[in-house]
Design a protein around this motif. Structure first.
Motif, PDB file in Angstrom:
ATOM      1  N   GLN A 214       2.340   1.932  -3.874  1.00  0.00           N
ATOM      2  CA  GLN A 214       1.463   2.345  -4.508  1.00  0.00           C
ATOM      3  C   GLN A 214       1.116   4.026  -4.127  1.00  0.00           C
ATOM      4  N   TRP A 215       0.826   4.322  -2.555  1.00  0.00           N
ATOM      5  CA  TRP A 215       0.788   5.371  -2.118  1.00  0.00           C
ATOM      6  C   TRP A 215       1.891   6.437  -3.630  1.00  0.00           C
TER       7      TRP A 215
ATOM      8  N   THR B 139       0.853  -1.087   0.086  1.00  0.00           N
ATOM      9  CA  THR B 139      -0.060  -0.257  -0.237  1.00  0.00           C
ATOM     10  C   THR B 139       1.337   1.048  -0.130  1.00  0.00           C
TER      11      THR B 139
END
Length: 426
Positions: free
Chosen positions: A352-353, A349
């Motif tokens: 991806q951020w 995550t």
């Protein structure tokens, strides 16, 4: 000892391209000359055998193809033979439009939000950054480099200006601080934690110890006489006679208050303290008094000097750390870098951020500066003269264009041979 050989200086990239271009131009010229010689030979021997007619047709068409393609290639960059034939020297005469077209082409086909976003997604910069930061050596280098940069920046700062800035900002902040409200909140917190009663217990214990020490009794008696301004000798004598009883009674009172958690004195003390908090919150006179003392304290030379020295103290501590062999700042940045690398390596995550953030930032930059890319390319090309632009383009693609002349020589000859063969057949 023989003299050292003289090493030739390496040729520049432009010079190398120029040499290769000249080589291919001579190859094309050589083919043209070979075709001319073959034509002359075949024409002189045409009557001796029919095969010479075919060679003559081949050579003649080769010369035509070579000359035509030479004209076409040269016309791109200059006037052939210096003759200003219509629609020649195309590149020099179209310099401005070429710059505009090239800038628009790059903007429309290369500098696009979708193209940049796709390239960033393929590169996965978050994963690359995480892998780099997870290397302890890289993290340590980053920490040391950051400490070095911080040290250089520290030496470049205007410390006199910053010292005055810190002093003025701190004075302004402390001057705007509602000290009455802060003090009231502190009192409420102390009451909630039972601190006033603990303080009273401490004072009572110390008072009981003081009263129990007989060496202090004379001083206590003198204090009582002076407090009441007693001058009459009879009253003084009577008071001295009752001094021991008075002290004993006072000691018993102190012990009683200390032993009784519900003693009225305790409740009155809590009430006084609580009332002071209420006055600090709601009484304008108390608040004005506190504000006056606050402003007087801030205006004092001692407090102003202390606030001015805050910057010097901070700089001295930071400088001492940066001058050490293992600065704490470098270690802290190295730990932060290593932890960041671990997070990027284990948390999809987070990766991806970060990738999405980079894509969003790049898209914003593309939207903001995309129009400037074409203008930049156009402005850079505008700095070149017509001859310089023509030469640069010719160096870039001129060698490949010479193959057009070579192919024109060969293909033209084959076409002429084919035409002669068909004409002879019919």
């Amino acid at each position: 000892m023989p003299p050292a050989p003289i090493l030739a200086e390496p040729r520049s990239a432009d010079q190398l391209k120029r040499d290769r271009l000249r080589t291919m131009q001579w190859v094309a010229v050589g083919l043209l000359l070979a075709a001319a010689l073959l034509f002359a030979l075949a024409r002189s021997q045409r009557a001796s055998h029919p095969a010479w007619g075919y060679l003559e047709a081949f050579a003649e068409a080769s010369m035509v193809g070579a000359i035509a393609d030479w004209f076409a290639v040269v016309a791109l960059f200059r006037h052939p033979l210096g003759i200003p034939v219509w629609h020649t020297a195309i590149i020099p005469n179209s310099k401005d439009s070429i710059g505009q077209s090239l800038g628009a082409f790059v903007e429309n086909h290369f500098i696009t939000e979708q193209g940049i976003a796709e390239r960033i997604a393929q590169a996965d910069p978050a994963e690359l950054l995480g892998a780099w930061l997870r290397d302890p050596l890289h993290a340590q280098q980053l920490g040391q480099s950051s400490a070095g940069v911080a040290k250089q920046l520290l030496s470049m700062l205007d410390h006199e200006h910053l010292r005055e800035l810190v002093r003025s900002k701190a004075s302004a902040y402390l001057g705007q601080l509602n000290l009455s409200s802060v003090a009231a909140d502190c009192i409420d917190a102390l009451i909630a934690d039972g601190k006033p009663q603990e303080l009273l217990d401490f004072v009572l214990d110390k008072g009981a110890d003081y009263l129990a020490d007989e060496s202090h009794h004379a001083a206590i008696g003198d204090f009582a006489l002076n407090a009441f301004h007693i001058e009459n000798k009879l009253v003084k004598a009577a008071l001295v006679l009752y001094e021991a009883r008075m002290i004993r009674s006072l000691q018993e009172f102190v012990v009683a208050v200390r032993a009784d958690a519900q003693h009225p004195v305790r409740s009155r003390l809590s009430g006084w303290i609580g009332d002071s908090a209420l006055h600090l919150k709601n009484d304008p006179r108390w608040q004005d008094t506190v504000r006056q003392y606050q402003q007087q304290a801030l205006a004092s030379d001692k407090v102003q000097a202390m606030l001015g020295e805050a910057w010097d103290s901070l700089v001295a501590r930071l400088q001492a750390d940066l001058d050490s062999e293992q600065p704490a700042l470098a270690r802290a940045i190295a730990r932060l870098a290593g932890n960041t690398g671990k997070v990027l390596g284990s948390d999809a995550t987070a990766r991806q951020w970060l990738n999405d953030t980079i894509v969003a930032g790049s898209s914003a930059l593309v939207r903001r500066y995309r129009g400037e890319v074409g203008a930049f390319i156009e402005s850079r090309l505008a700095l070149w003269s017509k001859d310089e632009m023509s030469e640069r383009i010719e160096l870039a693609i001129g060698r490949d264009l010479q193959f057009i002349r070579i192919n024109g020589t060969v293909v033209g000859g084959l076409a002429g041979l084919l035409i002669h063969t068909v004409s002879q057949a019919f």
